[in-house]
Design an enzyme around this catalytic site. Structure first.
Site, PDB file in Angstrom:
ATOM      1  N   THR A 269      -2.308   6.120 -22.387  1.00  0.00           N
ATOM      2  CA  THR A 269      -2.172   4.757 -21.882  1.00  0.00           C
ATOM      3  C   THR A 269      -0.726   4.306 -22.095  1.00  0.00           C
ATOM      4  O   THR A 269      -0.024   4.795 -22.975  1.00  0.00           O
ATOM      5  CB  THR A 269      -3.104   3.784 -22.618  1.00  0.00           C
ATOM      6  OG1 THR A 269      -2.868   3.901 -24.019  1.00  0.00           O
ATOM      7  CG2 THR A 269      -4.560   4.081 -22.337  1.00  0.00           C
TER       8      THR A 269
ATOM      9  N   LYS B 116      -0.402   0.713 -25.252  1.00  0.00           N
ATOM     10  CA  LYS B 116      -0.667   0.683 -26.704  1.00  0.00           C
ATOM     11  C   LYS B 116       0.671   0.825 -27.431  1.00  0.00           C
ATOM     12  O   LYS B 116       1.519  -0.046 -27.262  1.00  0.00           O
ATOM     13  CB  LYS B 116      -1.696   1.742 -27.054  1.00  0.00           C
ATOM     14  CG  LYS B 116      -3.052   1.433 -26.373  1.00  0.00           C
ATOM     15  CD  LYS B 116      -4.128   2.451 -26.657  1.00  0.00           C
ATOM     16  CE  LYS B 116      -5.401   2.088 -25.885  1.00  0.00           C
ATOM     17  NZ  LYS B 116      -6.404   3.169 -25.962  1.00  0.00           N
TER      18      LYS B 116
ATOM     19  N   GLU C 292      -0.563   4.798  -0.620  1.00  0.00           N
ATOM     20  CA  GLU C 292      -1.369   6.001  -0.907  1.00  0.00           C
ATOM     21  C   GLU C 292      -0.507   7.237  -0.725  1.00  0.00           C
ATOM     22  O   GLU C 292       0.261   7.341   0.230  1.00  0.00           O
ATOM     23  CB  GLU C 292      -2.580   6.044   0.023  1.00  0.00           C
ATOM     24  CG  GLU C 292      -3.670   5.079  -0.418  1.00  0.00           C
ATOM     25  CD  GLU C 292      -4.878   5.093   0.519  1.00  0.00           C
ATOM     26  OE1 GLU C 292      -4.811   5.752   1.562  1.00  0.00           O
ATOM     27  OE2 GLU C 292      -5.873   4.428   0.179  1.00  0.00           O
TER      28      GLU C 292
ATOM     29  N   ASP D  88      -5.286  13.754 -25.487  1.00  0.00           N
ATOM     30  CA  ASP D  88      -5.349  12.345 -25.104  1.00  0.00           C
ATOM     31  C   ASP D  88      -4.504  11.581 -26.118  1.00  0.00           C
ATOM     32  O   ASP D  88      -4.959  11.275 -27.221  1.00  0.00           O
ATOM     33  CB  ASP D  88      -6.800  11.865 -25.097  1.00  0.00           C
ATOM     34  CG  ASP D  88      -6.918  10.394 -24.686  1.00  0.00           C
ATOM     35  OD1 ASP D  88      -5.886   9.688 -24.661  1.00  0.00           O
ATOM     36  OD2 ASP D  88      -8.047   9.961 -24.391  1.00  0.00           O
TER      37      ASP D  88
ATOM     38  N   ARG E 150      -0.538  -2.538 -18.820  1.00  0.00           N
ATOM     39  CA  ARG E 150      -1.844  -1.891 -18.881  1.00  0.00           C
ATOM     40  C   ARG E 150      -1.888  -0.794 -17.820  1.00  0.00           C
ATOM     41  O   ARG E 150      -1.632  -1.043 -16.641  1.00  0.00           O
ATOM     42  CB  ARG E 150      -2.916  -2.946 -18.599  1.00  0.00           C
ATOM     43  CG  ARG E 150      -4.330  -2.593 -18.949  1.00  0.00           C
ATOM     44  CD  ARG E 150      -5.096  -3.861 -19.262  1.00  0.00           C
ATOM     45  NE  ARG E 150      -4.649  -4.375 -20.547  1.00  0.00           N
ATOM     46  CZ  ARG E 150      -5.108  -3.903 -21.719  1.00  0.00           C
ATOM     47  NH1 ARG E 150      -6.045  -3.001 -21.778  1.00  0.00           N
ATOM     48  NH2 ARG E 150      -4.623  -4.377 -22.851  1.00  0.00           N
TER      49      ARG E 150
ATOM     50  N   TYR F 163       0.847  -1.204   0.000  1.00  0.00           N
ATOM     51  CA  TYR F 163       0.000   0.000   0.000  1.00  0.00           C
ATOM     52  C   TYR F 163       0.868   1.235   0.000  1.00  0.00           C
ATOM     53  O   TYR F 163       1.820   1.320   0.786  1.00  0.00           O
ATOM     54  CB  TYR F 163      -0.935   0.013   1.224  1.00  0.00           C
ATOM     55  CG  TYR F 163      -2.365  -0.135   0.776  1.00  0.00           C
ATOM     56  CD1 TYR F 163      -2.968   0.898   0.057  1.00  0.00           C
ATOM     57  CD2 TYR F 163      -3.074  -1.301   1.008  1.00  0.00           C
ATOM     58  CE1 TYR F 163      -4.264   0.748  -0.409  1.00  0.00           C
ATOM     59  CE2 TYR F 163      -4.369  -1.446   0.539  1.00  0.00           C
ATOM     60  CZ  TYR F 163      -4.957  -0.418  -0.167  1.00  0.00           C
ATOM     61  OH  TYR F 163      -6.229  -0.561  -0.639  1.00  0.00           O
TER      62      TYR F 163
HETATM   63  C1  LIG Z   1      -7.506   3.421 -25.222  1.00  0.00           C
HETATM   64  C2  LIG Z   1      -7.923   4.826 -25.035  1.00  0.00           C
HETATM   65  C3  LIG Z   1      -8.390   5.282 -23.795  1.00  0.00           C
HETATM   66  C4  LIG Z   1      -8.740   4.367 -22.645  1.00  0.00           C
HETATM   67  O1  LIG Z   1      -7.806   3.564 -22.146  1.00  0.00           O
HETATM   68  P1  LIG Z   1      -8.224   2.356 -21.156  1.00  0.00           P
HETATM   69  O2  LIG Z   1      -6.889   1.971 -20.590  1.00  0.00           O
HETATM   70  O3  LIG Z   1      -8.862   1.322 -22.001  1.00  0.00           O
HETATM   71  O4  LIG Z   1      -9.132   2.916 -20.125  1.00  0.00           O
HETATM   72  C5  LIG Z   1      -8.666   6.619 -23.669  1.00  0.00           C
HETATM   73  N1  LIG Z   1      -8.504   7.462 -24.694  1.00  0.00           N
HETATM   74  C6  LIG Z   1      -8.084   7.066 -25.899  1.00  0.00           C
HETATM   75  C7  LIG Z   1      -7.951   8.058 -26.994  1.00  0.00           C
HETATM   76  C8  LIG Z   1      -7.784   5.740 -26.110  1.00  0.00           C
HETATM   77  O5  LIG Z   1      -7.394   5.341 -27.321  1.00  0.00           O
END
Ligand SMILES: *Cc1c(COP(=O)(O)O)cnc(C)c1O
Length: 421
Positions: free
Chosen positions: A233, A236, A60, A207, A242, A58
């Site tokens: 993320t 990807k 936090e 994003d 993840r 933990y």
């Molecule tokens: C994949 C993605 C997310 C979300 O990611 P998760 O890990 O699945 O919650 C948010 N924004 C964009 C543009 C994405 O491609």
């Protein structure tokens, strides 16, 4: 006593059903050609950090200011992740704790917006043109609690129309302008977004979930110099565990940190954060740069080859790791295409194309991404081979003989570029 305790045989003994499913997933990954744009293969080093005892801790709070004792070692790994993220992307501040992309995005809402206040708008891309679920979908907290206005791509070029974005920004005076998508193949002009945000006094949020690995590898423009806040993320194109991260300007650091913890999350996933540190180190290497270059080269090659096979490539090509292909010229829809390609061992997903006349359940397109095949080392010749298999199958979706041959060709390709050899 062992220095590392995760134990595959112990799992097989304790829970054969789970062990069998995990082994099945590895076998599936080894025998399926992965063209899903949001997926990749995390390295064995990243996987080892994920399987570590840091999951027990933990912590936090943030490094050096925790609500629990005994955080010396997780402070080391979390600080490494923070420092590497700042260095790699040239950011003022990094928060490496969001459990996933959706959480990172929720933290941005928490940092800057009041829920259910229609005077605070977010200008983002409409979902049908490549925006994400968390960019204002009515079934997601973003759309339930926050007020989104959508821009679209141009109908002819199928690219961002910055004049349209500017007009909407002046009309709606959003508090936040959002760029960065899940299914947009082209470069994004972050400088133009910054200028529009400044004209209307909005924050610029990018994003970068899909393309941040390409930014790390130097093959896609970086949003960091332009944006107030960047979420992305780590699993990807960045090829890590993840999870997600947030980068921001110093002036927003406190708001972002408070929004991640304690507003949105409790204890951070320190095993994941250690794995994020590892993936950032990998992303700083020459090998990663070569992977990022290959990813884009592969996407361009498969786009050109699929066009030769009779598919229509949305926007005429790609500048990134992904492309959208309109399959209607072959007399199919995206759903059917996804299903028949799955039958021969090719994994990709159906996707709407801009101004799609078909419903989301049977859209006109498929989305193809090359991060995973680039990780395996596949290059332009292999992409031409894949396009040729895809073309043949989609032209004869009911021909068992064609599908048998295609399956063999996929198998041969996977044997030449093994997954986790
Ligand atoms: C994949 C993605 C997310 C979300 O990611 P998760 O890990 O699945 O919650 C948010 N924004 C964009 C543009 C994405 O491609």
């Amino acid at each position: 006593m062992k220095g590392y305790v995760a134990d595959w045989e112990a799992l097989q003994r304790t829970d054969p059903e789970v062990a069998e499913a995990i082994a099945g997933e590895l076998e599936r990954e080894r025998t399926t050609l992965r063209l899903i744009a949001s997926e990749n293969y995390a390295s064995p080093a990243v996987l080892a950090a994920l399987g570590s005892t840091m999951t027990n801790k933990y912590a936090e709070g943030y490094p050096g200011r925790r609500y629990y004792g005994g955080c010396g070692f997780v402070d080391v790994t979390e600080q490494l992740a923070i420092d590497r993220a700042k260095q790699l992307f040239g950011a003022d501040h990094a928060n490496v704790q969001p459990h996933a992309g959706a959480q990172a995005n929720l933290a941005v809402f928490g940092a800057f917006l009041q829920p259910r206040d229609p005077s605070e708008k977010v200008l983002g891309m409409v979902l049908a043109h490549g925006g994400h679920l968390t960019h204002g979908s009515p079934v997601n907290v973003s759309g339930m609690w926050f007020h989104f206005v959508g821009y679209e791509v141009d109908r002819e070029t199928e690219r961002l129309d910055m004049d349209r974005v500017r007009d909407l920004a002046h009309e709606h005076r959003p508090k936040i302008i959002l760029a960065g998508y899940t299914a947009y193949p082209r470069e994004i002009d972050f400088g133009a977004f910054r200028q529009i945000a400044d004209e209307v006094g909005a924050l610029l949020w990018v994003d970068a979930s899909h393309f941040m690995g390409l930014v790390a590898g130097g093959v896609y423009p970086s949003p960091v110099p332009y944006a107030d806040v960047v979420t992305f993320t780590t699993h990807k194109t960045l090829r890590g565990p993840r999870g997600a991260m947030i980068l921001c300007r110093e002036e927003h650091a406190q708001a972002i940190d408070k929004a991640v913890f304690p507003m949105m999350q409790g204890g951070p996933l320190e095993h994941c954060i250690a794995a994020k540190a590892v993936c950032l180190k990998e992303a700083m290497s020459e090998g990663f740069r070569a992977y990022a270059e290959r990813t884009v080269r592969d996407a361009r090659a498969i786009a050109a080859a699929l066009a030769d096979e009779g598919l229509r490539i949305v926007s005429g090509g790609t500048d990134s790791h992904l492309l959208l292909a309109d399959v209607r010229p072959l007399g199919l829809d995206g759903k059917r295409s996804e299903a028949v390609l799955d039958e021969v061992g090719i994994a990709l997903n159906k996707n709407q194309i801009p101004y799609d006349p078909n419903p989301p359940s049977t859209p006109s397109g498929i989305r193809i991404g090359t991060p995973a095949v680039a990780t395996l080392g596949m290059d332009e010749p292999e992409m031409r081979e894949v396009a040729s298999i895809v073309g043949e199958v989609l032209r004869s979706p009911d021909d068992a003989g064609v599908k048998d041959k295609a399956r063999a060709r996929v198998r041969d390709l996977m044997q030449r570029y093994p997954v986790y050899p």
